[in-house]
Design a protein around this motif. Structure first.
Motif, PDB file in Angstrom:
ATOM      1  N   UNK A 233       0.864  -1.188   0.000  1.00  7.56           N
ATOM      2  CA  UNK A 233       0.000   0.000   0.000  1.00  7.56           C
ATOM      3  C   UNK A 233       0.890   1.223   0.000  1.00  7.56           C
ATOM      4  N   UNK A 234       0.690   2.090  -0.974  1.00  5.53           N
ATOM      5  CA  UNK A 234       1.453   3.327  -1.084  1.00  5.53           C
ATOM      6  C   UNK A 234       0.582   4.484  -0.624  1.00  5.53           C
ATOM      7  N   UNK A 235       1.084   5.286   0.276  1.00  4.01           N
ATOM      8  CA  UNK A 235       0.360   6.464   0.758  1.00  4.01           C
ATOM      9  C   UNK A 235       1.292   7.657   0.652  1.00  4.01           C
ATOM     10  N   UNK A 236       0.815   8.709   0.034  1.00  4.49           N
ATOM     11  CA  UNK A 236       1.654   9.879  -0.169  1.00  4.49           C
ATOM     12  C   UNK A 236       1.015  11.152   0.343  1.00  4.49           C
ATOM     13  N   UNK A 237       1.855  12.019   0.855  1.00  2.00           N
ATOM     14  CA  UNK A 237       1.419  13.350   1.300  1.00  2.00           C
ATOM     15  C   UNK A 237       2.455  14.370   0.835  1.00  2.00           C
ATOM     16  N   UNK A 238       1.992  15.560   0.480  1.00  2.00           N
ATOM     17  CA  UNK A 238       2.892  16.630   0.041  1.00  2.00           C
ATOM     18  C   UNK A 238       2.420  17.949   0.620  1.00  2.00           C
ATOM     19  N   UNK A 239       3.361  18.817   0.926  1.00  2.26           N
ATOM     20  CA  UNK A 239       3.022  20.127   1.471  1.00  2.26           C
ATOM     21  C   UNK A 239       2.772  21.111   0.343  1.00  2.26           C
ATOM     22  N   UNK A 240       2.272  22.280   0.710  1.00  2.00           N
ATOM     23  CA  UNK A 240       2.011  23.318  -0.293  1.00  2.00           C
ATOM     24  C   UNK A 240       3.301  23.799  -0.946  1.00  2.00           C
ATOM     25  N   UNK A 241       4.441  23.596  -0.271  1.00  2.00           N
ATOM     26  CA  UNK A 241       5.719  24.008  -0.838  1.00  2.00           C
ATOM     27  C   UNK A 241       6.115  23.159  -2.037  1.00  2.00           C
ATOM     28  N   UNK A 242       5.561  21.952  -2.131  1.00  2.00           N
ATOM     29  CA  UNK A 242       5.961  21.020  -3.189  1.00  2.00           C
ATOM     30  C   UNK A 242       5.251  21.372  -4.494  1.00  2.00           C
ATOM     31  N   UNK A 243       5.631  22.507  -5.059  1.00  2.00           N
ATOM     32  CA  UNK A 243       5.011  22.952  -6.311  1.00  2.00           C
ATOM     33  C   UNK A 243       5.323  21.958  -7.431  1.00  2.00           C
ATOM     34  N   UNK A 244       4.337  21.653  -8.224  1.00  2.00           N
ATOM     35  CA  UNK A 244       4.519  20.732  -9.340  1.00  2.00           C
ATOM     36  C   UNK A 244       4.288  19.278  -8.982  1.00  2.00           C
ATOM     37  N   UNK A 437      14.258  39.818  -1.524  1.00  3.21           N
ATOM     38  CA  UNK A 437      13.623  40.063  -0.236  1.00  3.21           C
ATOM     39  C   UNK A 437      12.860  38.819   0.224  1.00  3.21           C
ATOM     40  N   UNK A 438      12.485  38.814   1.467  1.00  2.00           N
ATOM     41  CA  UNK A 438      11.701  37.704   2.006  1.00  2.00           C
ATOM     42  C   UNK A 438      10.382  37.571   1.258  1.00  2.00           C
ATOM     43  N   UNK A 439       9.782  38.690   0.896  1.00  2.00           N
ATOM     44  CA  UNK A 439       8.527  38.665   0.133  1.00  2.00           C
ATOM     45  C   UNK A 439       8.720  38.007  -1.218  1.00  2.00           C
ATOM     46  N   UNK A 440       9.868  38.290  -1.876  1.00  2.00           N
ATOM     47  CA  UNK A 440      10.154  37.686  -3.174  1.00  2.00           C
ATOM     48  C   UNK A 440      10.190  36.159  -3.066  1.00  2.00           C
ATOM     49  N   UNK A 441      10.801  35.665  -1.987  1.00  2.00           N
ATOM     50  CA  UNK A 441      10.909  34.216  -1.788  1.00  2.00           C
ATOM     51  C   UNK A 441       9.540  33.596  -1.532  1.00  2.00           C
ATOM     52  N   UNK A 442       8.776  34.197  -0.639  1.00  2.00           N
ATOM     53  CA  UNK A 442       7.462  33.647  -0.309  1.00  2.00           C
ATOM     54  C   UNK A 442       6.531  33.680  -1.522  1.00  2.00           C
ATOM     55  N   UNK A 444       7.256  32.995  -4.495  1.00  2.00           N
ATOM     56  CA  UNK A 444       7.542  31.878  -5.392  1.00  2.00           C
ATOM     57  C   UNK A 444       6.736  30.629  -5.033  1.00  2.00           C
ATOM     58  N   UNK A 445       6.244  30.551  -3.795  1.00  2.00           N
ATOM     59  CA  UNK A 445       5.435  29.404  -3.383  1.00  2.00           C
ATOM     60  C   UNK A 445       3.990  29.531  -3.833  1.00  2.00           C
ATOM     61  N   UNK A 446       3.645  30.679  -4.422  1.00  2.00           N
ATOM     62  CA  UNK A 446       2.306  30.880  -4.988  1.00  2.00           C
ATOM     63  C   UNK A 446       1.208  30.510  -3.986  1.00  2.00           C
ATOM     64  N   UNK A 447       1.332  31.065  -2.789  1.00  2.00           N
ATOM     65  CA  UNK A 447       0.332  30.799  -1.755  1.00  2.00           C
ATOM     66  C   UNK A 447      -0.985  31.501  -2.070  1.00  2.00           C
ATOM     67  N   UNK A 448      -0.940  32.520  -2.896  1.00  2.00           N
ATOM     68  CA  UNK A 448      -2.139  33.274  -3.239  1.00  2.00           C
ATOM     69  C   UNK A 448      -2.256  33.408  -4.747  1.00  2.00           C
TER      70      UNK A 448
END
Length: 461
Positions: A233-244, A437-442, A444-448
């Protein structure tokens, strides 16, 4: 469920059903067939190969929970659930959406949950049963898995995996174990493989062909008892950071599915004692697509199946961004020069409403980075009567810089984890080429959805 095997023993009911209604929040595979172990297709003249084809009604929509679809149908029909029914609906929505925090959660899920609360859902019951408790068996598996978990960095993402062996039958609640280990190991993607046996064996014809009806007793000596089948049985989970990363797409390669960030599959695996892992791997076709075929035929060992799943995930990870791809370029940066006086720098800060700025040395005709300057430093120097002094006399030593090819993961560590607000980007000669900047990095995660943010800003203006 769109696959009859997902409802277990309930498959046998389908042959007696006057109508079949399917509600699902997963996009299904139209080629998904019913469980090969059931004779549903042979009974009562039913010849259709998929549960979708047998269905009287099919409702599939992109929401976070299937329960949301049922609640919406009740609301449209003007049917109010009893408090205990509303409570069960809330528990269903919470389970599918992680309490409304999973990425696939929609406004419709929240609205459905609210409607159930308005219809008397018990908050006491929800608080008691809405949080899954780890059983003793699950705790044992969890402790064992933590010691064997392997992690590697791929494209700036922490990819972790572990293979555990269950004593006999499948243990419920493995998804919860997967989520617990993912959080404890701070992984971006976690794959849990669990091997277990299914069934105690059943009569099987030596010739490999099915007996015709009424011929069960014919050639009885030719029937043998097949050994229990081993599954993984394979079970997978990924966070929002795992784009793609799309775990649903990966698990569907193995006949499973789910959400992009939460999915599962189960398939038979090879337990032949005559083949070791290295020999098996060396004899398999090199392409991943071919390996998937081998796995789905049950001819791949459990550890190889897990490695194959990891390989598919790795192909989904996009090439990691580097500083030069999203930094603020030098052409858009306001700088001050080492030969500027404190009074001149203060004027530049005031005119551009700056809180800080990079200091460069332009004496050689370029913008060689020297340091960073803060508004507070200028204010203190002005109050101390140093307005006519050159900036070169008050530069901060050892300011951290990065190169244009510094990857996103390293930038995030500096800007987010270490608390640096912004960091200069310089080339090999120390020339300032940009700032991240920190904003530039965040961002890239496309949270919004930035298009929505822009529309919202325009509406407010």
């Amino acid at each position: 469920a769109q696959d009859a095997s997902r409802i277990g023993r309930g498959q046998s009911w389908l042959t007696h059903a006057q109508s079949i209604h399917i509600y699902d929040h997963h996009e299904g595979d139209p080629a998904t067939t019913m469980d090969d172990d059931t004779s549903l297709k042979e009974k009562d003249g039913l010849q259709k190969s998929t549960l979708l084809e047998l269905a009287t009604e099919v409702v599939i929509d992109q929401v976070g929970s299937t329960t949301t679809l049922l609640v919406e149908r009740l609301k449209e029909a003007g049917i109010s659930p009893a408090p205990h029914e509303a409570t069960l609906f809330v528990l269903g929505i919470r389970a599918d959406t992680g309490g409304l925090v999973y990425e696939g959660t929609t406004i419709r899920d929240a609205a459905a949950l609210l409607w159930c609360l308005e219809n008397g859902a018990s908050q006491v019951a929800i608080s008691q049963f809405g949080v899954a408790k780890v059983s003793e068996t699950q705790r044992t598996i969890l402790h064992s898995a933590l010691g064997k978990t392997e992690t590697k960095l791929v494209g700036g993402l922490r990819i972790s995996s572990v293979l555990v062996t269950l004593e006999d039958q499948y243990v419920a609640g493995l998804a919860q174990i997967c989520e617990e280990i993912m959080e404890l190991t701070d992984s971006d993607v976690f794959l849990l493989g669990a091997t277990h046996r299914s069934g105690t064996g059943k009569p099987q014809n030596k010739g490999g062909r099915k007996k015709k009806r009424g011929a069960e007793n014919e050639n009885a000596n030719s029937a043998v008892i097949a050994p229990p089948t081993q599954w993984i049985s394979l079970i997978g989970r990924a966070s929002a950071r795992a784009l793609g990363v799309d775990l649903n797409a990966m698990m569907r390669q193995f006949g499973g599915g789910g959400h992009p960030k939460a999915a599962a599959a189960a398939l038979r695996c090879n337990t032949s004692p005559d083949l070791d892992a290295d020999a098996t791997t060396s004899q398999l076709p090199p392409m991943i697509a071919d390996l998937v075929v081998v796995a789905n035929e049950g001819n791949l060992a459990a550890d190889e199946t897990l490695r194959l799943a990891i390989s598919i995930v790795e192909t989904q990870i996009p090439e990691q961004l580097v500083a030069s791809s999203f930094m603020v370029p030098i052409s858009q940066i306001v700088t001050v020069d080492t030969n500027d006086t404190i009074a001149e720098a203060r004027l530049i800060f005031d005119n551009h409403n700056l809180k800080s700025a990079p200091v460069v040395d332009s004496t050689a005709g370029n913008n060689r980075f020297r340091s960073s300057l803060k508004l507070n430093d200028l204010v203190k120097a002005s109050r101390a009567g140093r307005s006519n002094e050159k900036l070169k006399g008050m530069l901060r030593p050892s300011v951290k810089t990065v190169l244009p090819d510094t990857n996103l993961a390293d930038l995030e560590h500096l800007l987010v984890n270490e608390g640096i607000g912004r960091i200069p980007v310089v080339d090999d000669d120390g020339i300032l080429v940009g700032i991240v900047t920190r904003t530039d990095v965040l961002r890239q995660h496309k949270l919004y959805d930035e298009s929505n943010l822009i529309d919202l800003k325009l509406a407010k203006d």
